[in-house]
Design a protein around this motif. Structure first.
Motif, mmCIF file in Angstrom:
data_model
loop_
_atom_site.group_PDB
_atom_site.id
_atom_site.type_symbol
_atom_site.label_atom_id
_atom_site.label_comp_id
_atom_site.label_asym_id
_atom_site.label_seq_id
_atom_site.Cartn_x
_atom_site.Cartn_y
_atom_site.Cartn_z
ATOM 1 N N PRO A 1 0.805 -1.222 0.000
ATOM 2 C CA PRO A 1 0.000 0.000 0.000
ATOM 3 C C PRO A 1 0.835 1.268 0.000
ATOM 4 O O PRO A 1 0.361 2.326 -0.442
ATOM 5 C CB PRO A 1 -0.820 -0.125 1.294
ATOM 6 C CG PRO A 1 -0.013 -1.027 2.168
ATOM 7 C CD PRO A 1 0.648 -1.997 1.245
ATOM 8 N N MET A 2 2.076 1.180 0.470
ATOM 9 C CA MET A 2 2.897 2.383 0.546
ATOM 10 C C MET A 2 3.471 2.786 -0.807
ATOM 11 O O MET A 2 3.851 3.935 -1.013
ATOM 12 C CB MET A 2 4.028 2.186 1.555
ATOM 13 C CG MET A 2 3.530 1.992 2.973
ATOM 14 S SD MET A 2 4.845 1.978 4.197
ATOM 15 C CE MET A 2 5.269 3.723 4.247
ATOM 16 N N MET A 3 3.539 1.845 -1.734
ATOM 17 C CA MET A 3 4.109 2.160 -3.042
ATOM 18 C C MET A 3 3.295 3.203 -3.809
ATOM 19 O O MET A 3 3.819 3.938 -4.625
ATOM 20 C CB MET A 3 4.239 0.894 -3.893
ATOM 21 C CG MET A 3 5.226 -0.130 -3.355
ATOM 22 S SD MET A 3 6.876 0.541 -3.070
ATOM 23 C CE MET A 3 6.867 0.799 -1.296
ATOM 24 N N ALA A 4 2.008 3.263 -3.510
ATOM 25 C CA ALA A 4 1.158 4.235 -4.199
ATOM 26 C C ALA A 4 1.564 5.665 -3.881
ATOM 27 O O ALA A 4 1.262 6.582 -4.647
ATOM 28 C CB ALA A 4 -0.304 4.010 -3.825
ATOM 29 N N GLY A 5 2.266 5.866 -2.771
ATOM 30 C CA GLY A 5 2.733 7.188 -2.416
ATOM 31 C C GLY A 5 4.060 7.566 -3.032
ATOM 32 O O GLY A 5 4.548 8.677 -2.806
ATOM 33 N N MET A 6 4.641 6.658 -3.825
ATOM 34 C CA MET A 6 5.956 6.901 -4.389
ATOM 35 C C MET A 6 5.925 7.181 -5.881
ATOM 36 O O MET A 6 6.833 7.805 -6.417
ATOM 37 C CB MET A 6 6.851 5.689 -4.117
ATOM 38 C CG MET A 6 7.088 5.447 -2.643
ATOM 39 S SD MET A 6 7.859 3.839 -2.343
ATOM 40 C CE MET A 6 9.376 4.071 -3.242
ATOM 41 N N THR A 7 4.899 6.702 -6.560
ATOM 42 C CA THR A 7 4.767 6.917 -7.998
ATOM 43 C C THR A 7 3.300 6.909 -8.366
ATOM 44 O O THR A 7 2.481 6.237 -7.721
ATOM 45 C CB THR A 7 5.513 5.843 -8.800
ATOM 46 O OG1 THR A 7 5.266 6.030 -10.208
ATOM 47 C CG2 THR A 7 5.070 4.447 -8.415
ATOM 48 N N ARG A 8 2.973 7.641 -9.407
ATOM 49 C CA ARG A 8 1.595 7.675 -9.894
ATOM 50 C C ARG A 8 1.255 6.465 -10.765
ATOM 51 O O ARG A 8 0.099 6.297 -11.144
ATOM 52 C CB ARG A 8 1.370 8.946 -10.716
ATOM 53 C CG ARG A 8 1.240 10.221 -9.881
ATOM 54 C CD ARG A 8 0.901 11.386 -10.775
ATOM 55 N NE ARG A 8 0.714 12.627 -10.045
ATOM 56 C CZ ARG A 8 -0.425 13.018 -9.490
ATOM 57 N NH1 ARG A 8 -1.475 12.233 -9.579
ATOM 58 N NH2 ARG A 8 -0.510 14.169 -8.849
ATOM 59 N N ALA A 9 2.232 5.643 -11.106
ATOM 60 C CA ALA A 9 2.021 4.545 -12.054
ATOM 61 C C ALA A 9 1.676 3.254 -11.313
ATOM 62 O O ALA A 9 2.566 2.587 -10.782
ATOM 63 C CB ALA A 9 3.261 4.353 -12.910
ATOM 64 N N SER B 1 7.949 19.983 -8.942
ATOM 65 C CA SER B 1 7.031 19.270 -9.829
ATOM 66 C C SER B 1 5.617 19.354 -9.282
ATOM 67 O O SER B 1 5.364 19.010 -8.125
ATOM 68 C CB SER B 1 7.447 17.803 -9.951
ATOM 69 O OG SER B 1 6.458 17.060 -10.646
ATOM 70 N N ALA B 2 4.716 19.793 -10.117
ATOM 71 C CA ALA B 2 3.308 19.909 -9.725
ATOM 72 C C ALA B 2 2.543 18.616 -9.944
ATOM 73 O O ALA B 2 1.366 18.536 -9.581
ATOM 74 C CB ALA B 2 2.643 21.038 -10.509
ATOM 75 N N GLN B 3 3.182 17.600 -10.512
ATOM 76 C CA GLN B 3 2.452 16.370 -10.826
ATOM 77 C C GLN B 3 3.150 15.111 -10.344
ATOM 78 O O GLN B 3 2.521 14.061 -10.225
ATOM 79 C CB GLN B 3 2.245 16.258 -12.339
ATOM 80 C CG GLN B 3 3.536 16.080 -13.131
ATOM 81 C CD GLN B 3 3.312 16.158 -14.621
ATOM 82 O OE1 GLN B 3 2.717 17.098 -15.120
ATOM 83 N NE2 GLN B 3 3.789 15.160 -15.344
ATOM 84 N N GLY B 4 4.444 15.179 -10.043
ATOM 85 C CA GLY B 4 5.182 13.970 -9.737
ATOM 86 C C GLY B 4 5.224 13.629 -8.260
ATOM 87 O O GLY B 4 5.216 14.516 -7.403
ATOM 88 N N TYR B 5 5.272 12.337 -7.990
ATOM 89 C CA TYR B 5 5.550 11.854 -6.646
ATOM 90 C C TYR B 5 7.073 11.693 -6.525
ATOM 91 O O TYR B 5 7.818 12.336 -7.255
ATOM 92 C CB TYR B 5 4.817 10.542 -6.389
ATOM 93 C CG TYR B 5 3.318 10.676 -6.244
ATOM 94 C CD1 TYR B 5 2.677 11.906 -6.382
ATOM 95 C CD2 TYR B 5 2.534 9.568 -5.970
ATOM 96 C CE1 TYR B 5 1.300 12.023 -6.246
ATOM 97 C CE2 TYR B 5 1.158 9.676 -5.830
ATOM 98 C CZ TYR B 5 0.543 10.896 -5.973
ATOM 99 O OH TYR B 5 -0.815 10.998 -5.847
ATOM 100 N N HIS B 6 7.529 10.856 -5.620
ATOM 101 C CA HIS B 6 8.955 10.809 -5.301
ATOM 102 C C HIS B 6 9.819 10.400 -6.497
ATOM 103 O O HIS B 6 10.901 10.943 -6.697
ATOM 104 C CB HIS B 6 9.178 9.841 -4.140
ATOM 105 C CG HIS B 6 10.556 9.841 -3.581
ATOM 106 N ND1 HIS B 6 11.227 10.991 -3.209
ATOM 107 C CD2 HIS B 6 11.412 8.816 -3.327
ATOM 108 C CE1 HIS B 6 12.420 10.686 -2.737
ATOM 109 N NE2 HIS B 6 12.555 9.373 -2.807
ATOM 110 N N PHE B 7 9.342 9.466 -7.299
ATOM 111 C CA PHE B 7 10.108 9.017 -8.463
ATOM 112 C C PHE B 7 9.802 9.926 -9.656
ATOM 113 O O PHE B 7 9.079 9.565 -10.582
ATOM 114 C CB PHE B 7 9.793 7.556 -8.787
ATOM 115 C CG PHE B 7 10.526 6.586 -7.906
ATOM 116 C CD1 PHE B 7 11.723 6.016 -8.322
ATOM 117 C CD2 PHE B 7 10.043 6.265 -6.662
ATOM 118 C CE1 PHE B 7 12.412 5.133 -7.517
ATOM 119 C CE2 PHE B 7 10.717 5.382 -5.837
ATOM 120 C CZ PHE B 7 11.906 4.806 -6.257
#
Length: 306
Positions: free
Chosen positions: A192-200, A280-286
């Motif tokens: 579940p935590m991976m969703a906070g690292m990338t939008r993909a 970045s206005a759209q990117g998460y950590h990656f």
């Protein structure tokens, strides 16, 4: 929405730490590259031209840079390094002093592969290593620096007045907890935590796999050192053009704004001469995945200044 700025900053610090501690890479099918063992580093070389050293973050594989490297071609020689202990790579004989050990090995690699200097791009922990290399730029090995979503003093997110000595007990407890945590349930924590690292969402399972493949003592030691290393006093030594790319979209749902997140980055990098800070206005950590054009543009701009 958080009711106070203090609560929002605390949550931001907690989430940023989780992203660092659990970050792993989702690899696209890698293009052909020459792979060589260099001390404890695994070096993948692709392309010909101006050298770009690409350093991944905590628990990440070198192939996190595959897509960036492909889009930089032709005319660029990508030097993508796999750090020891992460994503299945053999660990150091001893992880103590992880950051200094890796900095030394990267300096040796640069002298061998780019004697005239290279553009250095680092993500997260790799960004910290990039800052260390640039601050100790013996032989002008770093000509330009691009830092992707990384800060010179992680605890400063929550408390700008914090010192290394003050945070050491907490960091030691975190290191011990990470070393001793049972393996059972780790997948359930990671997923579940991976969703906070990338939008993909299609990358999540691969992210989990890389996290499970990383050496726990190495991850624990590296996290401890990230929390107990304050690079802010060294920033004035960095005399090369430096671009810092920050993310904030992942924290928007916690009450952070682009302006408040930018202010944290600006405060931490206040001592860096000639800083080019972009959010970045759209990117998460990656960001190399979520906002690829931003990262690509920053690297191309650095190369153009060469």
């Amino acid at each position: 929405m958080f009711r106070t700025a203090k609560t929002a900053l605390a949550a931001l610090a907690s989430t940023f730490t989780a992203l660092l501690a659990l970050q792993v890479q989702a690899a696209a099918a890698p293009a052909a590259a020459a792979t060589q063992q260099r001390q404890d580093l695994l070096l993948s070389v692709r392309g010909e031209g101006r050298p770009v050293l690409m350093i991944p973050g905590l628990n990440s594989a070198a192939s996190v840079w595959d897509e960036t490297c492909t889009r930089l071609q032709p005319g660029v020689r990508c030097l993508m390094v796999q750090l020891p202990g992460f994503a299945g790579q053999a660990p150091l004989a001893s992880p103590e002093g992880f950051l200094e050990q890796i900095k030394g090995q990267l300096q040796t690699l640069l002298k061998q592969e780019a004697p005239q200097g290279a553009t250095v791009v680092g993500h997260s922990l790799g960004g910290v290593l990039g800052l260390m290399l640039a601050a100790d730029n013996a032989g002008a090995s770093v000509r330009q620096l691009v830092v992707v979503d990384s800060l010179p003093f992680l605890p400063g997110i929550q408390n700008p007045a914090a010192t290394v000595e003050q945070v050491k007990p907490m960091a030691e407890g975190m290191r011990t907890g990470m070393r001793n945590a049972p393996s059972e349930g780790l997948r359930a924590q990671l997923t579940p935590m991976m969703a906070g690292m990338t939008r993909a969402p299609e990358r999540v399972e691969t992210l989990v796999q890389w996290g499970l493949a990383s050496d726990r003592p190495t991850t624990a030691q590296a996290m401890y050192e990230l929390w107990t290393t304050d690079l802010r006093p060294l920033l004035p030594r960095i005399q090369v053009p430096t671009t810092v790319l920050g993310s904030w979209a992942a924290y928007e749902r916690m009450g952070s704004t682009q302006a408040s997140t930018r202010a944290i980055f600006a405060r931490q990098y206040a001592g860096l001469p000639g800083l080019d800070l972009q959010m970045s206005a759209q990117g998460y950590h990656f960001l190399m995945w979520d906002d690829a054009s931003l990262v690509l543009g920053a690297v191309k701009k650095a190369l153009a200044a060469n």
